[in-house]
Design an enzyme around this catalytic site. Structure first.
Site, PDB file in Angstrom:
ATOM      1  N   ASP A  49       3.018  -8.217   5.872  1.00 42.08           N
ATOM      2  CA  ASP A  49       1.982  -7.961   4.874  1.00 42.08           C
ATOM      3  C   ASP A  49       1.526  -9.233   4.168  1.00 42.08           C
ATOM      4  OD1 ASP A  49       2.017  -5.333   5.507  1.00 42.08           O
ATOM      5  OD2 ASP A  49       2.364  -4.592   3.471  1.00 42.08           O
ATOM      6  N   ASN A  92      -1.911  -3.574   8.656  1.00 41.92           N
ATOM      7  CA  ASN A  92      -1.686  -2.332   7.908  1.00 41.92           C
ATOM      8  C   ASN A  92      -1.259  -2.667   6.481  1.00 41.92           C
ATOM      9  OD1 ASN A  92      -1.608   0.398   7.492  1.00 41.92           O
ATOM     10  ND2 ASN A  92       0.350   0.735   8.518  1.00 41.92           N
ATOM     11  N   ASP A 320       7.951   4.224  -3.853  1.00 42.95           N
ATOM     12  CA  ASP A 320       8.572   3.599  -2.671  1.00 42.95           C
ATOM     13  C   ASP A 320      10.088   3.745  -2.690  1.00 42.95           C
ATOM     14  OD1 ASP A 320       6.129   2.967  -1.778  1.00 42.95           O
ATOM     15  OD2 ASP A 320       6.273   0.797  -2.101  1.00 42.95           O
ATOM     16  N   GLU A 348       1.925   4.252   4.749  1.00 39.41           N
ATOM     17  CA  GLU A 348       1.944   3.767   6.131  1.00 39.41           C
ATOM     18  C   GLU A 348       1.891   4.930   7.127  1.00 39.41           C
ATOM     19  OE1 GLU A 348       3.190   2.352   3.645  1.00 39.41           O
ATOM     20  OE2 GLU A 348       3.491   0.198   3.937  1.00 39.41           O
ATOM     21  N   HIS A 395       8.083   0.734   7.738  1.00 43.97           N
ATOM     22  CA  HIS A 395       9.275  -0.044   7.397  1.00 43.97           C
ATOM     23  C   HIS A 395      10.243   0.720   6.511  1.00 43.97           C
ATOM     24  CE1 HIS A 395       7.119  -1.529   3.533  1.00 43.97           C
ATOM     25  NE2 HIS A 395       6.423  -0.548   4.058  1.00 43.97           N
ATOM     26  N   ARG A 396       9.708   1.477   5.554  1.00 41.72           N
ATOM     27  CA  ARG A 396      10.617   2.142   4.606  1.00 41.72           C
ATOM     28  C   ARG A 396      11.355   3.315   5.256  1.00 41.72           C
ATOM     29  NH1 ARG A 396      10.335  -0.900   0.626  1.00 41.72           N
ATOM     30  NH2 ARG A 396       8.358  -1.764  -0.060  1.00 41.72           N
ATOM     31  N   LYS A 420       7.393  -5.611   8.209  1.00 38.03           N
ATOM     32  CA  LYS A 420       6.305  -5.489   7.240  1.00 38.03           C
ATOM     33  C   LYS A 420       6.714  -6.083   5.893  1.00 38.03           C
ATOM     34  CE  LYS A 420       2.768  -2.126   6.182  1.00 38.03           C
ATOM     35  NZ  LYS A 420       2.375  -2.301   4.822  1.00 38.03           N
TER      36      LYS A 420
END
Ligand code: DC
Length: 651
Positions: A49, A92, A320, A348, A395-396, A420
């Site tokens: 990112d 993204n 998040d 995402e 990613h999370r 990311k």
């Protein structure tokens, strides 16, 4: 396929220096680029990112150069990008896309902004509407309300009052606020409805102030930037550690660390400007032992005799980090409800749907709503089911599911998506965690390793994996399904779907007892044939790894130490001369009342050895780090004692 297999973890401890915050890094990059003067950004995050943001600023003509480790010197362009025309690709990276859209809308040039397919599915209409209300010129290049966008120079209406909905994404408001000093006129932004994710807006205002622009505000309802406001470099700006990334390690501590040696994150603490530090409070509310200093936070399990308990939390302020709670909830007593998380649906991936689907694979009951997720874990962590977790290029999702390995072994698909925000996440995770131990016992057929392995497992209270039985079951299942043992794809498909359950004293195949059938000489020979097929070995790999559970495992086979459990605590190569093995096998068959000719058995055994040694995948051989145990002159008890002695020396 690309994956990482995680065994069941038994403990965690240690400390981790956090990568820089993604949200702060991308905001600081933009503000440094827009400011008067040069800024040295320290501890900037290096990830996909931030790379997209840096590339974009480079394409806009902003000079940047390295400044020490993790640092970047940015020569600000005083609110006017040198390149008046550019086409930007932003992958993204939502933070980069939104904030650049707003900044470029006021920049007076011609710009095109594009991203990956998922970026083109993430709505941006609210931001574009607000920007258009100021007089900017933005057009949708494909679908109305979504990227890609084209921007043209425009005349800004002084004194504009623009409205923006507060309940969709706080990133829109943040993007608008950061861009307003470029408008060259006073603009007021009014927030309609309840503002979500307020801490992110706070972070934006805080950064803007560090770069010399103080917004005037009426609570959370209205903000205005005075005409003539200009960003000025603060000289040096130190980026905080990423509080969302911290959540994985803190949860690790809460699930798996003793209070005496907690997991500690360095880089965020009491004074953090990121809302996600409140995650530590959520863990404390679940019962974890949490401590916080100026620049660090530590977490460990609840005090002795207590367990984590589920919580009901409005997660609006930390969307998040709340994903991490969804997995931490598996280790808590009672249910957990994460409320007010509608924004997950436009991240995402649709994170509510993704988390629900993947948690269910682990045998977790999940209820999902438009803006909430309710998680009801099984009564005990050992009832969780091993699973292959899809990560949806998010990613999370990948990072938070790694925590489930404290309950079960699992496969995380496409782990590279963590790049990311946290490229070396899984390396850091491995450094802080300790898996259940494995004793890998490999060797040729009839060497006695099956008996020795089973007894070692019993003595230690460990699980036992008879990997040869899986190849035998595959051969038997293929025979029953009429699939030729040489048909690699056909046998591999059977191996992947193998319906088998090991139980005390036997094994079921498709619900029927198969312990005797798989020992049949013909099936033994079939097992050796199917074991030579790479696709079959691949198909059985994860199934074997699902045996890697607490408190430990003894794995018996040919490639336990080399391929299946390369990180085994102890590797043993257990063998005996062909003559001794043939004699043992003959005796075994005669005792069972079966016909046995020792010369034929010796010939068959040597042929099987040769095939196991010569095959290209996972050939039978002693690994460099395996200890040799020759049982020609050793009884079972002595061999077991030897292995136990070696193992205790490694604990
Ligand atoms: O250990 P066993 O005799 O039950 O094994 C049956 C067959 O499977 C044998 O030919 C070797 C093969 N095998 C293998 O290739 N890899 C393993 N890990 C275990 C067995």
């Amino acid at each position: 396929m690309n994956f990482i297999d995680l065994p069941q973890m038994v403990s965690a401890s240690g400390s981790v220096a956090l990568p820089g915050s993604k949200s702060i890094s991308n905001r600081a990059l933009l503000l440094a680029a827009l400011a008067d003067g040069e800024t040295e950004l320290r501890a900037l995050l290096e990830s996909d990112d931030t790379a997209r943001m840096r590339e974009a600023l480079g394409a806009l003509g902003v000079p940047m150069s390295a400044a020490g480790e993790g640092g970047l010197r940015v020569r600000g362009c005083g609110g006017r990008f040198p390149m008046r025309r550019a086409a930007l690709f932003l992958g993204n990276a939502g933070t980069a896309f939104r904030s650049l859209t707003a900044a470029l809308a006021f920049a007076g040039g011609e710009y095109v902004l594009k991203g990956v397919a998922r970026m083109h599915e993430r709505p941006i209409g609210d931001l574009v509407d607000a920007l258009r209300a100021c007089g900017t010129s933005i057009a949708y290049l494909e679908k109305k309300g979504f990227p890609p966008l084209s921007i043209r120079p425009a005349t800004i209406r002084p004194g504009s009052v623009v409205k923006i909905r507060g309940n969709v994404s706080s990133q829109f408001l943040s993007a608008l606020l950061m861009a307003l000093p470029l408008a060259g006129a006073e603009v007021t932004v009014e927030v309609e409805g309840e503002l979500i994710s307020k801490p992110y807006v706070d972070m934006t205002l805080n950064l803007m102030a560090r770069f010399g622009v103080v917004a005037q505000r009426d609570g959370w309802r209205a903000f205005s930037i005075p005409a003539g406001a200009r960003y000025r470099s603060p000289g040096v700006y130190q980026v905080e550690g990423d509080a969302s990334s911290a959540s994985y390690f803190l949860a690790l501590g809460a699930i798996g660390a003793d209070a005496g040696c907690p997991v500690r994150v360095e880089g965020v603490g009491k004074n953090a400007i990121q809302g996600d530090v409140r995650f530590a409070d959520a863990l404390a509310a679940m019962g974890a032992t949490v401590e916080m200093g100026e620049n660090w936070i530590s977490a460990a399990r609840p005090a002795a005799g207590r367990t984590l308990s589920g919580i009901h939390l409005d997660c609006n302020h930390m969307p998040d980090a709340a994903m991490t709670l969804a997995v931490a909830a598996l280790f808590a007593q009672g249910e957990t409800t994460l409320a007010n998380i509608a924004s997950w649906r436009v991240k995402e991936t649709d994170r509510i749907a993704a988390m629900a689907a993947e948690l269910r694979k682990l045998n977790v009951r999940v209820e999902e709503g438009g803006d909430f997720l309710k998680i009801v874990p099984p009564d005990a962590a050992h009832l969780l089911r091993p699973a292959m977790i899809k990560t949806y290029d998010d990613h999370r999702v990948a990072m938070c599911f790694s925590l489930a390995s404290f309950g079960v072994p699992l496969r995380v698909c496409d782990p590279g998506c963590v790049a990311k925000t946290f490229p070396d996440y899984f390396d850091r995770f491995a450094k802080l965690t300790r898996p259940a131990p494995v004793i890998a016992i490999d060797g040729p057929t009839a060497s006695g390793k099956g008996t020795v392995s089973a007894q070692v497992a019993r003595a230690l209270g460990f699980h036992y994996l008879d990997s040869g039985a899986l190849y035998r079951l595959t051969a038997l299942a293929a025979r029953e399904a009429g699939v030729d043992w040489a048909d690699e794809a056909g046998v591999a498909a059977i191996a992947a779907r193998l319906d088998t359950v090991f139980h005390a004293g036997g094994v079921l195949l498709n619900g029927r007892e198969a312990a005797d059938a798989i020992r049949d000489e013909e099936i033994s020979s079939g097992a050796s044939k199917v074991a030579a097929l790479p696709a079959v070995r691949e198909a059985l790999l994860f199934r074997q790894r699902t045996f890697h559970r607490a408190p430990g495992l003894v794995g018996d086979g040919r490639d336990m130490g080399s391929a299946v459990f390369p990180g085994a605590r102890l590797k043993v190569f257990l063998t005996a001369s062909p003559a001794v093995r043939a004699e043992r096998r003959t005796r075994q068959l005669l005792e069972r009342g079966e016909p046995a000719v020792s010369s034929a058995i010796l010939a068959d055994l040597e042929a099987r050895d040769a095939r196991d040694r010569a095959r290209t995948v996972a050939p039978l051989r002693q690994e460099a780090d395996a200890l040799l145990l020759d049982t020609d002159d050793l009884g079972i008890d002595e061999a077991v004692a030897k292995v136990l002695g070696w193992f205790s020396g490694r604990c």
